[in-house]
Every structure is written in structure tokens, then in C-alpha cells.
Design a protein around this motif. Sequence first.
Motif, PDB file in Angstrom:
ATOM      1  N   GLY A 101      19.174  -1.116   5.001  1.00  0.00           N
ATOM      2  CA  GLY A 101      18.612   0.213   4.750  1.00  0.00           C
ATOM      3  C   GLY A 101      17.268   0.466   5.411  1.00  0.00           C
ATOM      4  O   GLY A 101      16.693   1.549   5.285  1.00  0.00           O
ATOM      5  N   VAL A 102      16.756  -0.546   6.124  1.00  0.00           N
ATOM      6  CA  VAL A 102      15.471  -0.403   6.820  1.00  0.00           C
ATOM      7  C   VAL A 102      15.740   0.229   8.193  1.00  0.00           C
ATOM      8  O   VAL A 102      16.690  -0.150   8.873  1.00  0.00           O
ATOM      9  N   ALA A 103      14.909   1.202   8.577  1.00  0.00           N
ATOM     10  CA  ALA A 103      15.117   1.883   9.862  1.00  0.00           C
ATOM     11  C   ALA A 103      14.480   1.100  11.011  1.00  0.00           C
ATOM     12  O   ALA A 103      13.513   0.354  10.816  1.00  0.00           O
ATOM     13  N   ILE A 104      15.029   1.283  12.201  1.00  0.00           N
ATOM     14  CA  ILE A 104      14.501   0.624  13.394  1.00  0.00           C
ATOM     15  C   ILE A 104      14.078   1.692  14.412  1.00  0.00           C
ATOM     16  O   ILE A 104      14.846   2.591  14.735  1.00  0.00           O
ATOM     17  N   ALA A 105      12.845   1.565  14.896  1.00  0.00           N
ATOM     18  CA  ALA A 105      12.348   2.495  15.919  1.00  0.00           C
ATOM     19  C   ALA A 105      12.112   1.733  17.218  1.00  0.00           C
ATOM     20  O   ALA A 105      11.640   0.595  17.205  1.00  0.00           O
ATOM     21  N   LEU A 106      12.461   2.356  18.329  1.00  0.00           N
ATOM     22  CA  LEU A 106      12.194   1.765  19.637  1.00  0.00           C
ATOM     23  C   LEU A 106      10.876   2.340  20.155  1.00  0.00           C
ATOM     24  O   LEU A 106      10.780   3.534  20.438  1.00  0.00           O
ATOM     25  N   GLU A 132       0.824  -1.211   0.000  1.00  0.00           N
ATOM     26  CA  GLU A 132       0.000   0.000   0.000  1.00  0.00           C
ATOM     27  C   GLU A 132       0.860   1.265   0.000  1.00  0.00           C
ATOM     28  O   GLU A 132       0.506   2.259  -0.619  1.00  0.00           O
ATOM     29  N   ALA A 133       2.003   1.209   0.665  1.00  0.00           N
ATOM     30  CA  ALA A 133       2.875   2.391   0.725  1.00  0.00           C
ATOM     31  C   ALA A 133       3.443   2.745  -0.652  1.00  0.00           C
ATOM     32  O   ALA A 133       3.809   3.903  -0.883  1.00  0.00           O
ATOM     33  N   THR A 134       3.499   1.777  -1.560  1.00  0.00           N
ATOM     34  CA  THR A 134       4.004   2.100  -2.899  1.00  0.00           C
ATOM     35  C   THR A 134       3.054   3.063  -3.624  1.00  0.00           C
ATOM     36  O   THR A 134       3.443   3.706  -4.588  1.00  0.00           O
ATOM     37  N   ASN A 135       1.801   3.184  -3.154  1.00  0.00           N
ATOM     38  CA  ASN A 135       0.841   4.130  -3.757  1.00  0.00           C
ATOM     39  C   ASN A 135       0.938   5.530  -3.171  1.00  0.00           C
ATOM     40  O   ASN A 135       0.294   6.449  -3.649  1.00  0.00           O
ATOM     41  N   TRP A 136       1.698   5.689  -2.099  1.00  0.00           N
ATOM     42  CA  TRP A 136       1.801   6.985  -1.433  1.00  0.00           C
ATOM     43  C   TRP A 136       2.910   7.817  -2.072  1.00  0.00           C
ATOM     44  O   TRP A 136       3.770   7.279  -2.758  1.00  0.00           O
ATOM     45  N   PRO A 137       2.910   9.131  -1.790  1.00  0.00           N
ATOM     46  CA  PRO A 137       4.016   9.957  -2.280  1.00  0.00           C
ATOM     47  C   PRO A 137       5.359   9.398  -1.777  1.00  0.00           C
ATOM     48  O   PRO A 137       5.422   8.858  -0.673  1.00  0.00           O
ATOM     49  N   ARG A 138       6.380   9.540  -2.606  1.00  0.00           N
ATOM     50  CA  ARG A 138       7.667   8.905  -2.310  1.00  0.00           C
ATOM     51  C   ARG A 138       8.351   9.377  -1.039  1.00  0.00           C
ATOM     52  O   ARG A 138       9.189   8.670  -0.481  1.00  0.00           O
ATOM     53  N   HIS A 139       8.010  10.577  -0.586  1.00  0.00           N
ATOM     54  CA  HIS A 139       8.686  11.053   0.622  1.00  0.00           C
ATOM     55  C   HIS A 139       8.090  10.419   1.888  1.00  0.00           C
ATOM     56  O   HIS A 139       8.631  10.572   2.969  1.00  0.00           O
ATOM     57  N   MET A 140       6.987   9.699   1.727  1.00  0.00           N
ATOM     58  CA  MET A 140       6.337   9.105   2.899  1.00  0.00           C
ATOM     59  C   MET A 140       6.796   7.672   3.162  1.00  0.00           C
ATOM     60  O   MET A 140       6.818   6.843   2.266  1.00  0.00           O
ATOM     61  N   GLY A 141       7.116   7.424   4.409  1.00  0.00           N
ATOM     62  CA  GLY A 141       7.517   6.085   4.804  1.00  0.00           C
ATOM     63  C   GLY A 141       6.384   5.332   5.477  1.00  0.00           C
ATOM     64  O   GLY A 141       5.324   5.898   5.737  1.00  0.00           O
ATOM     65  N   VAL A 142       6.613   4.046   5.733  1.00  0.00           N
ATOM     66  CA  VAL A 142       5.619   3.265   6.468  1.00  0.00           C
ATOM     67  C   VAL A 142       6.326   2.546   7.614  1.00  0.00           C
ATOM     68  O   VAL A 142       7.424   2.012   7.456  1.00  0.00           O
ATOM     69  N   ALA A 143       5.704   2.578   8.798  1.00  0.00           N
ATOM     70  CA  ALA A 143       6.270   1.927   9.976  1.00  0.00           C
ATOM     71  C   ALA A 143       5.414   0.721  10.324  1.00  0.00           C
ATOM     72  O   ALA A 143       4.186   0.816  10.364  1.00  0.00           O
ATOM     73  N   VAL A 144       6.067  -0.416  10.538  1.00  0.00           N
ATOM     74  CA  VAL A 144       5.353  -1.658  10.834  1.00  0.00           C
ATOM     75  C   VAL A 144       5.832  -2.200  12.181  1.00  0.00           C
ATOM     76  O   VAL A 144       7.037  -2.247  12.444  1.00  0.00           O
ATOM     77  N   ILE A 192       9.792  -9.360   0.493  1.00  0.00           N
ATOM     78  CA  ILE A 192       8.642  -8.458   0.418  1.00  0.00           C
ATOM     79  C   ILE A 192       9.037  -7.134  -0.240  1.00  0.00           C
ATOM     80  O   ILE A 192       8.328  -6.609  -1.103  1.00  0.00           O
ATOM     81  N   LEU A 193      10.192  -6.608   0.130  1.00  0.00           N
ATOM     82  CA  LEU A 193      10.631  -5.338  -0.469  1.00  0.00           C
ATOM     83  C   LEU A 193      10.872  -5.504  -1.958  1.00  0.00           C
ATOM     84  O   LEU A 193      10.494  -4.640  -2.757  1.00  0.00           O
ATOM     85  N   SER A 194      11.473  -6.620  -2.350  1.00  0.00           N
ATOM     86  CA  SER A 194      11.752  -6.766  -3.782  1.00  0.00           C
ATOM     87  C   SER A 194      10.468  -7.044  -4.559  1.00  0.00           C
ATOM     88  O   SER A 194      10.278  -6.530  -5.653  1.00  0.00           O
ATOM     89  N   GLU A 195       9.542  -7.813  -3.974  1.00  0.00           N
ATOM     90  CA  GLU A 195       8.287  -8.106  -4.685  1.00  0.00           C
ATOM     91  C   GLU A 195       7.366  -6.893  -4.800  1.00  0.00           C
ATOM     92  O   GLU A 195       6.654  -6.738  -5.787  1.00  0.00           O
ATOM     93  N   THR A 196       7.364  -6.053  -3.768  1.00  0.00           N
ATOM     94  CA  THR A 196       6.477  -4.885  -3.824  1.00  0.00           C
ATOM     95  C   THR A 196       7.174  -3.700  -4.500  1.00  0.00           C
ATOM     96  O   THR A 196       6.519  -2.767  -4.958  1.00  0.00           O
ATOM     97  N   GLY A 197       8.509  -3.731  -4.521  1.00  0.00           N
ATOM     98  CA  GLY A 197       9.263  -2.643  -5.130  1.00  0.00           C
ATOM     99  C   GLY A 197       9.410  -1.437  -4.215  1.00  0.00           C
ATOM    100  O   GLY A 197       9.819  -0.361  -4.651  1.00  0.00           O
ATOM    101  N   LEU A 198       9.091  -1.594  -2.933  1.00  0.00           N
ATOM    102  CA  LEU A 198       9.235  -0.466  -2.007  1.00  0.00           C
ATOM    103  C   LEU A 198      10.721  -0.274  -1.670  1.00  0.00           C
ATOM    104  O   LEU A 198      11.428  -1.226  -1.364  1.00  0.00           O
ATOM    105  N   ASP A 199      11.162   0.986  -1.726  1.00  0.00           N
ATOM    106  CA  ASP A 199      12.533   1.325  -1.357  1.00  0.00           C
ATOM    107  C   ASP A 199      12.728   1.012   0.130  1.00  0.00           C
ATOM    108  O   ASP A 199      11.944   1.479   0.963  1.00  0.00           O
ATOM    109  N   PRO A 200      13.759   0.216   0.489  1.00  0.00           N
ATOM    110  CA  PRO A 200      13.992  -0.127   1.900  1.00  0.00           C
ATOM    111  C   PRO A 200      14.041   1.104   2.806  1.00  0.00           C
ATOM    112  O   PRO A 200      13.660   1.023   3.981  1.00  0.00           O
ATOM    113  N   LYS A 201      14.460   2.227   2.255  1.00  0.00           N
ATOM    114  CA  LYS A 201      14.558   3.461   3.056  1.00  0.00           C
ATOM    115  C   LYS A 201      13.194   3.982   3.475  1.00  0.00           C
ATOM    116  O   LYS A 201      13.092   4.819   4.374  1.00  0.00           O
ATOM    117  N   ARG A 202      12.149   3.513   2.818  1.00  0.00           N
ATOM    118  CA  ARG A 202      10.799   3.961   3.179  1.00  0.00           C
ATOM    119  C   ARG A 202      10.158   3.069   4.236  1.00  0.00           C
ATOM    120  O   ARG A 202       9.037   3.326   4.671  1.00  0.00           O
TER     121      ARG A 202
END
Length: 277
Positions: free
Chosen positions: A169-174, A100-112, A131-141
Motif C-alpha cells: 500500500g506504499v506509493a512509489i515515486a520516480l 512526525e507525519a502522524t501529527n499532520w492532518p490525515r489527508h497529508m502524506g509524507v514522501a521519503v 516502522i509503519l506498525s510501530e508509528t501507526g502511520l497508514d501505509p497509504k500516507r
Amino acid sequence: AKAEGRCCFRFYVSEMSQNVQLRRTLETDLRRALGRGELAVQYQPQVDAKTGAYTGAEALLRWYHPEKGLIPPTDFIPLAEEIGLINAIGTWVLRQACLEATNWPRHMGVAVNLSPVQIMDRRLLRSIKTILSETGLDPKRLELEITETALLGNDEQALATLSAISDFGVAIALDDFGTGYSSLSYLHRFPIDRIKIDRSFLQSIPEDSDSATIVQAITRLGANLGMKVTAEGIETEVQQRFASNAGCDTLQGYFFSRPVTSAQLMSVLETTLRAGA
Ligand code: C2E
Ligand code: CA
Ligand code: CA
Ligand code: CA
């Protein structure tokens, strides 16, 4: 007294077996929920503390039970963890959110959100990459939210897994920072990019001056460690102003938006774009 005791004991047993029964039913239902399309992901926007612009959104799982209606994640995620379903469910959430995040503007990330059980699963890194390669989402997002509980115990494996994810390249949040164990050693042992201040602190602002001090201290700590800081659970303008002045980078809470579907999120974005143009 004896008779009464027996009566109460029987009452207790029947109440207990009722709970066991309820749990079994819920377990059976949960096992089928994924295949029956009863699970859905909603997204709560995260906004830039200075500009108010959407920077991304957090994915939050929903279960629409055919008879019981909406069941909150806190009521079924612990069960999913116990019965070994969380890896399948968690992978589904991750795929859905990335898609779903691939439909959003590129500057927006998704947190899971990641369950501690998922972090201990040796297949996690591979499934994130797939999942990242199949959906094409940039790991940075993509950002993964973990709690301190996940870092307790088997922390060598958690460290190895999270480091590999971070290197990709995937971010980690505590998440829920300030509750739980809050051992500050986690902050430099683990590849943490962001601290999310638990909503309990924000919600007692302005009444509780200790909470205000804690929010300021965590924000400064995060900034000094080179991390981003998010304030969660912002419900009022006073809390918004406080968190923003304290120096939080990103804000999240009902004041900005409740969790919504991806389609609703995009329609809000379009409306603001049109209003701005
Ligand atoms: P969390 O990760 O801390 O998520 C934030 C929770 O706070 C969400 O509840 C959100 O709807 C709620 N919230 C956001 N803003 C406000 C506010 O201003 N005021 C109040 N009172 N609440 C606010 P939700 O969606 O019920 O999720 C509860 C918890 O369930 C999450 O807490 C997270 O720990 C877990 N969870 C949700 N989705 C997932 C998932 O996909 N995987 C895993 N492992 N856990 C999940
Ligand atoms: Ca979270
Ligand atoms: Ca949280
Ligand atoms: Ca670091």
C-alpha cells in the motif's frame, strides 16, 4: 623542469593526503552523528496544483555538524552510501518521517527518499512494515522516492522489493525524472505511482521553450499511464502557472515553501486553517 615536476608532484601528494584526511574526519564524524542527535529531518510541502492546498511533504535530511554547521545531504549521503551507513541513516529518516507525519492532518502524506543501496538491502521491506506498525502511520500516507539509478543493474531484485512494498500500500515515486537514463521501460516494468519532473526543467521556464515542451510531454505521458505527476523546483509564479496549466497534479518548490521542521509545517497549517475559518 625536473625540479619543477618534483615540486608539483609533492604539492599534489600533500593536497591529496589533505583530502583523504578531510574525508576520514568527515567519516568519523558521520559515524557518530546519528547517536549524537546531529541529524534532523525537514519537510518541504507539496501542494495541489489546482487548489494550492497542502497534499503532503517530502522529508529531507539535514546534518548539523557541531563545528562545520549545516552540511547539505548531497555532501554526505554519497559518503554514507560508500561506508555502509546509509541503511542505518535511511531507516532513521523513515522512522522519524512516519512518526512526525502522524501529527499532520490525515489527508497529508509524507514522501521519503530511498538510496539505491537501501533498495538492494533485503531487510528493507521488513523495516518499512515495522516502522509503519510501530508509528501507526497508514501505509497509504507513505510514498518512497527512488531514482532511476536504483533500477539499473540488479533490477530483478529491485523489482521484487518494490513490488512487495507497493502491494503493501506504499506509493512509489520516480524522482528527478528526465535526467539520468530515463528508460521509458521502467515506467511499466516497475510499480510507479508518481513521476517527479526534475527541477532543472521547471527552472529554465520561461526562457527555454524546449524545457516547457518537455514538462508538457512528461505530464501527458504520466497521465496517460495513470500516474500522478509532480513538478519540482517551482520558484516563480510563472513556473507555477505553467506547471499547473500543463496538467501537473502536485507542485513543490521554494515558491510555496522551503523545507521546514514538522512543527513549523503544522503552525503554517493552523494559521491557514484559522484564516480560512
Ligand atoms: P531531491 O530528492 O531531488 O530533493 C529536492 C531538493 O531540491 C532538496 O534539496 C530541496 O531542498 C531542493 N529544492 C526544493 N525546492 C527547490 C527550489 O524551488 N529551488 C531549488 N534550487 N531547490 C529546491 P536538499 O534538501 O539539499 O536535498 C538534496 C538531495 O539529497 C535530494 O534531492 C536527495 O537526492 C538527497 N536527499 C535528501 N534527503 C535524503 C534522505 O533522507 N535520503 C536519501 N537517500 N537522500 C536524500
Ligand atoms: Ca526526492
Ligand atoms: Ca528530485
Ligand atoms: Ca503500474
